[in-house]
Design a protein around this motif. Structure first.
Motif, PDB file in Angstrom:
ATOM      1  N   THR A   1      -5.398   7.987   1.063  1.00 48.75           N
ATOM      2  CA  THR A   1      -6.460   7.124   0.562  1.00 48.75           C
ATOM      3  C   THR A   1      -7.487   7.969  -0.172  1.00 48.75           C
ATOM      4  O   THR A   1      -7.484   9.196  -0.080  1.00 48.75           O
ATOM      5  CB  THR A   1      -7.175   6.378   1.710  1.00 48.75           C
ATOM      6  OG1 THR A   1      -7.613   7.355   2.661  1.00 48.75           O
ATOM      7  CG2 THR A   1      -6.238   5.401   2.406  1.00 48.75           C
TER       8      THR A   1
ATOM      9  N   SER B   1      -3.166   9.577   4.955  1.00 51.26           N
ATOM     10  CA  SER B   1      -3.378   8.442   5.863  1.00 51.26           C
ATOM     11  C   SER B   1      -2.067   7.959   6.464  1.00 51.26           C
ATOM     12  O   SER B   1      -2.043   7.007   7.225  1.00 51.26           O
ATOM     13  CB  SER B   1      -4.043   7.294   5.099  1.00 51.26           C
ATOM     14  OG  SER B   1      -3.192   6.858   4.052  1.00 51.26           O
TER      15      SER B   1
ATOM     16  N   ASN C   1      -3.605   2.009  -2.592  1.00 51.58           N
ATOM     17  CA  ASN C   1      -3.787   3.268  -1.854  1.00 51.58           C
ATOM     18  C   ASN C   1      -4.543   4.264  -2.727  1.00 51.58           C
ATOM     19  O   ASN C   1      -5.063   3.894  -3.794  1.00 51.58           O
ATOM     20  CB  ASN C   1      -2.425   3.813  -1.383  1.00 51.58           C
ATOM     21  CG  ASN C   1      -1.487   4.167  -2.544  1.00 51.58           C
ATOM     22  OD1 ASN C   1      -1.939   4.534  -3.635  1.00 51.58           O
ATOM     23  ND2 ASN C   1      -0.201   4.050  -2.309  1.00 51.58           N
TER      24      ASN C   1
ATOM     25  N   ASN D   1      -8.389  -1.428  -6.590  1.00 55.88           N
ATOM     26  CA  ASN D   1      -7.985  -1.786  -5.223  1.00 55.88           C
ATOM     27  C   ASN D   1      -8.920  -2.830  -4.626  1.00 55.88           C
ATOM     28  O   ASN D   1     -10.133  -2.775  -4.839  1.00 55.88           O
ATOM     29  CB  ASN D   1      -8.015  -0.552  -4.314  1.00 55.88           C
ATOM     30  CG  ASN D   1      -6.861   0.406  -4.599  1.00 55.88           C
ATOM     31  OD1 ASN D   1      -5.956   0.096  -5.370  1.00 55.88           O
ATOM     32  ND2 ASN D   1      -6.906   1.573  -3.978  1.00 55.88           N
TER      33      ASN D   1
ATOM     34  N   SER E   1       0.809  -1.233   0.000  1.00 51.45           N
ATOM     35  CA  SER E   1       0.000   0.000   0.000  1.00 51.45           C
ATOM     36  C   SER E   1       0.834   1.270   0.000  1.00 51.45           C
ATOM     37  O   SER E   1       0.313   2.348   0.299  1.00 51.45           O
ATOM     38  CB  SER E   1      -0.907   0.001   1.230  1.00 51.45           C
ATOM     39  OG  SER E   1      -0.094   0.012   2.405  1.00 51.45           O
TER      40      SER E   1
END
Ligand code: AMP
Ligand code: GLY
Length: 460
Positions: A387, A410, A37, A48, A11
């Protein structure tokens, strides 16, 4: 052309750069990022799937389902070290999947400093002298005996917190005390490696690896180094402030001339290859040589069993070959004939972090990126800690429209702006021009990524 599906596990910014590299291949039609991400969320061909990397069984099951019925060439790329150390490649291979990432046995070269140092000494890899201790008193006695600069390394994975470069014995004793008696790193610090202090400038050499017993027998086992890169670990300009996960990278690194590279090949790469073969590893993936270029030549500081972050964001844009084809060559054992080629020039990739990093920092801050300005600067933004907000668009928050699919921070390291230039200065100018079109509250970045000496700390 192709119709291959791939999966990228991880990520971070490295994984966004890997996914972007795969997306540029005409062989690839679809890329599933687990969990990906905010960058991979909108990257071309990417989708994702929100499963945490640490959930090994769920990740393996998701990979199996996603690739069921896919063409034979489809594969999985594992980005970070933790799942590799936990044996995810073994599990993926058991599920019949093709995977870029070493098996657990090879991953121990990063997961245990003791294993890594034993390997280096056993196969004659140029490195710092060292000894491993599982008894704190013996370790303390040793650093008292050295009575000067020394490096204390916790054996296990410690997310960058397991190495103390101690200028004197007292500092080293404190580190041993923290790791072995106070267990500040948990079980990672039960054993320590006490290592000779090396002076010089560090360079990161990432490489593609294709080693199995069968390939070795056929004379086709290979480690092929990429262009060199340099990370900038300290938070602030002039290599001051605390250590971080990496504040930016430049590729290629200065000071890495033909002589250094030749010595690296003979004294580090070749014995490493012979060691991987002798151990009988199935090691098909990437290896990252953390090298100190000393007055008496390059010495290996560490192996990482993956690509570097943020080095990947600087190295992959220099590729003049198809990344997906290279992944296939790693898996199939055809690196010996793979047409590696690199663009002449440089990529500078400064990282923007959240205020407070590497300590505590706020999360969930909205971020804007002026995509037109980034592309005008000739740059690419690789998202690391951000994100995609799922809120429905159109509403207003304060004086600002809340967009559907808005990026929110994030993580500490939020993104890197990577730009190519024919010279270091041009690469730097473009990367920093691109960073100007990014904004979030408390955004901080170093202004000297890629300048000569910028990665070398005056203190130790
Ligand atoms: P490592 O995780 O082993 O790469 O160590 C983290 C950082 O500590 C390296 O990137 C170096 O900056 C520093 N370091 C590690 N080993 C040594 C050494 N033997 N001498 C000097 N610095 C070192
Ligand atoms: N840039 C250092 C690392 O990836 O560990």
């Amino acid at each position: 052309m192709g119709s291959m599906k791939t999966i990228v596990i991880g990520s971070g910014g490295r994984e966004h750069a890997i996914a972007w590299s795969l997306a540029r291949s005409p062989l690839i039609t679809e890329i599933v990022c687990i969990p990906g991400n905010g960058g991979t969320a909108t990257e071309s061909k990417c989708r994702n799937v929100g499963i945490a990397v640490s959930e090994t069984s769920s990740v393996v099951e998701a990979c199996r389902k996603e690739l069921a019925g896919s063409p034979d060439g489809s594969f999985v790329v594992v980005g970070p070290e933790d799942p590799l150390a936990a044996g995810i490649s073994d599990r993926l291979a058991e599920a019949g999947l093709r995977v870029v990432g070493p098996r657990m046995a090879g991953a121990a070269l990063e997961a245990s400093k003791d294993v890594a140092k034993r390997f280096m000494h056993k196969y004659g890899v140029a490195c710092a002298a060292s000894d491993t201790y599982d008894d704190a008193n013996a370790a303390i006695a040793r650093v008292r005996e050295i009575n000067g600069p020394v490096v204390v390394k916790a054996d296990g994975l410690a997310a960058g917190k397991g190495v103390v470069v101690a200028p004197d014995a007292d500092t080293a004793v404190r580190a041993i005390h923290d790791f072995m008696i106070d267990n500040t790193l948990g079980s990672a610090g039960c054993k320590v490696v006490i290592e000779e202090y090396l002076e010089g400038e560090e360079v990161s050499i990432l490489a593609a690896v294709s080693v199995t017993p069968a390939l070795a027998k056929a004379g086709k086992a290979r480690i092929v180094p990429f262009v060199s890169a340099r990370d900038h670990k300290r938070l602030k300009d002039g290599a001051e402030g605390p250590n971080t996960g990496g504040m930016g990278a430049i590729a290629p690194a200065d000071g890495v001339d033909e002589a250094v590279l030749a010595a690296f090949r003979v004294e580090i790469l070749e014995p490493t290859l012979q060691g991987l073969i002798a151990e009988g590893f199935d090691y098909r993936g990437f290896i990252f040589f953390g090298v100190m270029v000393t007055k008496v030549g390059p010495k290996l500081l560490e192996y990482n069993v993956r690509l570097g972050d943020p080095e990947t964001q600087a190295v992959l844009p220099l590729m003049d070959f198809d990344f997906a084809e290279m992944c296939a060559a790693i898996i199939d054992g055809s690196l010996d004939s793979f047409p590696f080629a690199w663009k002449k020039g440089y990529v500078c990739a400064p990282v923007a972090v959240s205020r407070g990093y590497p300590g505590s920092y706020p999360k969930g801050l909205p971020m804007t990126i002026d995509a037109a300005a980034v592309s005008k600067a000739g740059a690419k933004v690789f998202i690391a800690g951000a994100t995609m907000n799922q809120r429905v668009g159109g509403a207003r928050s304060g004086d600002r429209a809340v967009m559907d699919g808005e990026l929110v921070t994030s993580g500490g390291r939020v993104l890197a702006a990577s730009a190519f230039g024919p010279t270091v200065d041009e690469a730097r100018e473009r990367a920093y021009a691109a960073l100007k079109s990014v904004s979030f509250d408390g955004m901080f970045f170093r202004r000297d990524i890629g300048l000569p000496g910028a990665a070398v700390s005056k203190e130790m």
